[in-house]
Design an enzyme around this catalytic site. Sequence first.
Site, short mmCIF file in Angstrom:
data_model
loop_
_atom_site.label_atom_id
_atom_site.label_comp_id
_atom_site.label_asym_id
_atom_site.label_seq_id
_atom_site.Cartn_x
_atom_site.Cartn_y
_atom_site.Cartn_z
N TYR A 65 0.85 -1.21 0.00
CA TYR A 65 0.00 0.00 0.00
C TYR A 65 0.88 1.25 0.00
O TYR A 65 0.65 2.18 -0.80
CB TYR A 65 -0.94 0.01 1.21
CG TYR A 65 -1.77 1.28 1.26
CD1 TYR A 65 -2.77 1.51 0.32
CD2 TYR A 65 -1.51 2.28 2.21
CE1 TYR A 65 -3.50 2.69 0.33
CE2 TYR A 65 -2.24 3.46 2.22
CZ TYR A 65 -3.23 3.66 1.28
OH TYR A 65 -3.94 4.84 1.27
N VAL A 108 -7.68 9.18 8.19
CA VAL A 108 -9.02 9.74 8.01
C VAL A 108 -10.02 8.64 8.35
O VAL A 108 -9.88 7.51 7.83
CB VAL A 108 -9.26 10.17 6.54
CG1 VAL A 108 -10.61 10.87 6.40
CG2 VAL A 108 -8.13 11.04 6.02
P1 NDP Z 1 -13.24 4.11 1.26
O1 NDP Z 1 -13.08 2.64 1.40
O2 NDP Z 1 -14.27 4.80 2.05
O3 NDP Z 1 -13.44 4.49 -0.28
C1 NDP Z 1 -12.71 3.89 -1.30
C2 NDP Z 1 -13.43 4.16 -2.61
O4 NDP Z 1 -12.66 3.59 -3.69
C3 NDP Z 1 -14.80 3.54 -2.65
O5 NDP Z 1 -15.71 4.46 -3.19
C4 NDP Z 1 -14.64 2.35 -3.56
O6 NDP Z 1 -15.85 2.14 -4.27
C5 NDP Z 1 -13.56 2.88 -4.51
N1 NDP Z 1 -12.87 1.81 -5.23
C6 NDP Z 1 -12.09 0.84 -4.71
N2 NDP Z 1 -11.69 0.00 -5.68
C7 NDP Z 1 -12.23 0.47 -6.85
C8 NDP Z 1 -12.19 0.05 -8.20
N3 NDP Z 1 -11.50 -1.05 -8.57
N4 NDP Z 1 -12.87 0.77 -9.12
C9 NDP Z 1 -13.56 1.86 -8.76
N5 NDP Z 1 -13.65 2.32 -7.50
C10 NDP Z 1 -12.99 1.62 -6.56
O7 NDP Z 1 -11.80 4.74 1.60
P2 NDP Z 1 -11.30 6.26 1.61
O8 NDP Z 1 -12.38 7.18 1.25
O9 NDP Z 1 -10.60 6.45 2.88
O10 NDP Z 1 -10.20 6.19 0.46
C11 NDP Z 1 -10.23 7.05 -0.68
C12 NDP Z 1 -8.81 7.35 -1.10
O11 NDP Z 1 -8.15 8.04 -0.05
C13 NDP Z 1 -7.96 6.12 -1.40
O12 NDP Z 1 -7.17 6.36 -2.54
C14 NDP Z 1 -7.08 6.00 -0.15
O13 NDP Z 1 -5.87 5.35 -0.43
C15 NDP Z 1 -6.89 7.46 0.18
N6 NDP Z 1 -6.48 7.75 1.55
C16 NDP Z 1 -7.25 7.36 2.62
C17 NDP Z 1 -6.85 7.66 3.90
C18 NDP Z 1 -7.61 7.23 5.12
O14 NDP Z 1 -7.03 7.24 6.23
N7 NDP Z 1 -8.88 6.84 5.00
C19 NDP Z 1 -5.64 8.44 4.15
C20 NDP Z 1 -4.89 8.78 2.96
C21 NDP Z 1 -5.33 8.47 1.72
P3 NDP Z 1 -16.47 0.73 -4.70
O15 NDP Z 1 -16.07 -0.27 -3.66
O16 NDP Z 1 -17.94 1.02 -4.76
O17 NDP Z 1 -15.88 0.47 -6.05
C1 8X3 Z 2 -4.15 5.83 4.57
C2 8X3 Z 2 -3.45 6.33 5.78
O1 8X3 Z 2 -1.77 5.65 7.54
O2 8X3 Z 2 -3.70 4.22 7.22
O3 8X3 Z 2 -3.43 6.17 3.43
O4 8X3 Z 2 -1.94 4.25 5.61
S1 8X3 Z 2 -2.68 5.04 6.56
#
Ligand code: NDP
Ligand code: 8X3
Length: 247
Positions: free
Chosen positions: A147, A180
């Site tokens: 990741y 987050v």
């Molecule tokens: P969620 O699990 O809430 O959302 C992830 C989203 O990605 C969902 O809408 C899911 O939709 C979509 N997704 C996953 N795989 C696919 C695919 N193959 N095709 C299309 N859509 C896809 O997580 P977050 O909102 O937290 O994550 C969103 C982004 O933020 C990610 O890139 C994550 O790495 C990044 N991020 C998150 C952090 C955190 O702490 N939460 C911190 C830093 C970055 P569905 O399953 O309906 O396809």
């Molecule tokens: C998501 C934040 O610290 O869980 O990118 O990897 S962490």
Amino acid sequence: MAQLTGKLALVTGASSGIGECIARALAAEGARVVLAARRRDKLERLGAELPGSETIELDVRDPQAVAHALRARPFDLAIPNAGLALGIDPVQKGSPADWSEMIDTNIKGVLHVLRAVTPGMIERKRGDIVLIGSVAGRQAYPGGNVYCATKAAVRSLYESLRYDLHDTGIRVSTVDPGMVRTPFSAVRFKGDGERASKVYAGVDYLLPEDIADIVRFVVTRPARVNIGEVVVWSKDQLSAVQVARRL
Ligand code: NDP
Ligand code: 8X3
């Protein structure tokens, strides 16, 4: 006053978490938002709340499907946010299937979206692209291996894109959040909600609305301003591995 009236925005991963909140924030600024993800029911529920929005059931890992759905659309903004972490095992115990899904979604999925939307933006001489990286792309942590590597790739891609798209009228930014609270950890732990809750226990974590607000700010600056990289931590998170908890 709404600052994105008349603009067409793409948000991938709009069915949950950060993507859902970005879609809401852009719609509140007047944008028509194309909501893309795999779970149609969740997209449709959100779409019903956002005037002028449209839903597309899309797996960003499928280059043909992405090109077919997005290539001809005149996007002003693109937020290729879809991404996920799966597992937290060290490499010697890791699952190659999980690695493939993370690499195919977090790196190749972003590339497929960029390949589909950038030619039109170049032709129209304008556009905003906001990548969603992570502090995990800047600091590795135990078990983060693949990741973290995918998010380091997103950061590198951001740097390359600045060269690729320089002087085209397109602005490129990356927003890199720390922890987050979203379904992210439940996905990582494959539905184990109790384990996911422990990630956030006792922490004044970031909310997905905080990230959406930053994206909204980034894309509503005057045309001459290009915010490059935004790293955002909760005040309780010092680094990828140091988090203050009040338990
Ligand atoms: P969620 O699990 O809430 O959302 C992830 C989203 O990605 C969902 O809408 C899911 O939709 C979509 N997704 C996953 N795989 C696919 C695919 N193959 N095709 C299309 N859509 C896809 O997580 P977050 O909102 O937290 O994550 C969103 C982004 O933020 C990610 O890139 C994550 O790495 C990044 N991020 C998150 C952090 C955190 O702490 N939460 C911190 C830093 C970055 P569905 O399953 O309906 O396809
Ligand atoms: C998501 C934040 O610290 O869980 O990118 O990897 S962490």
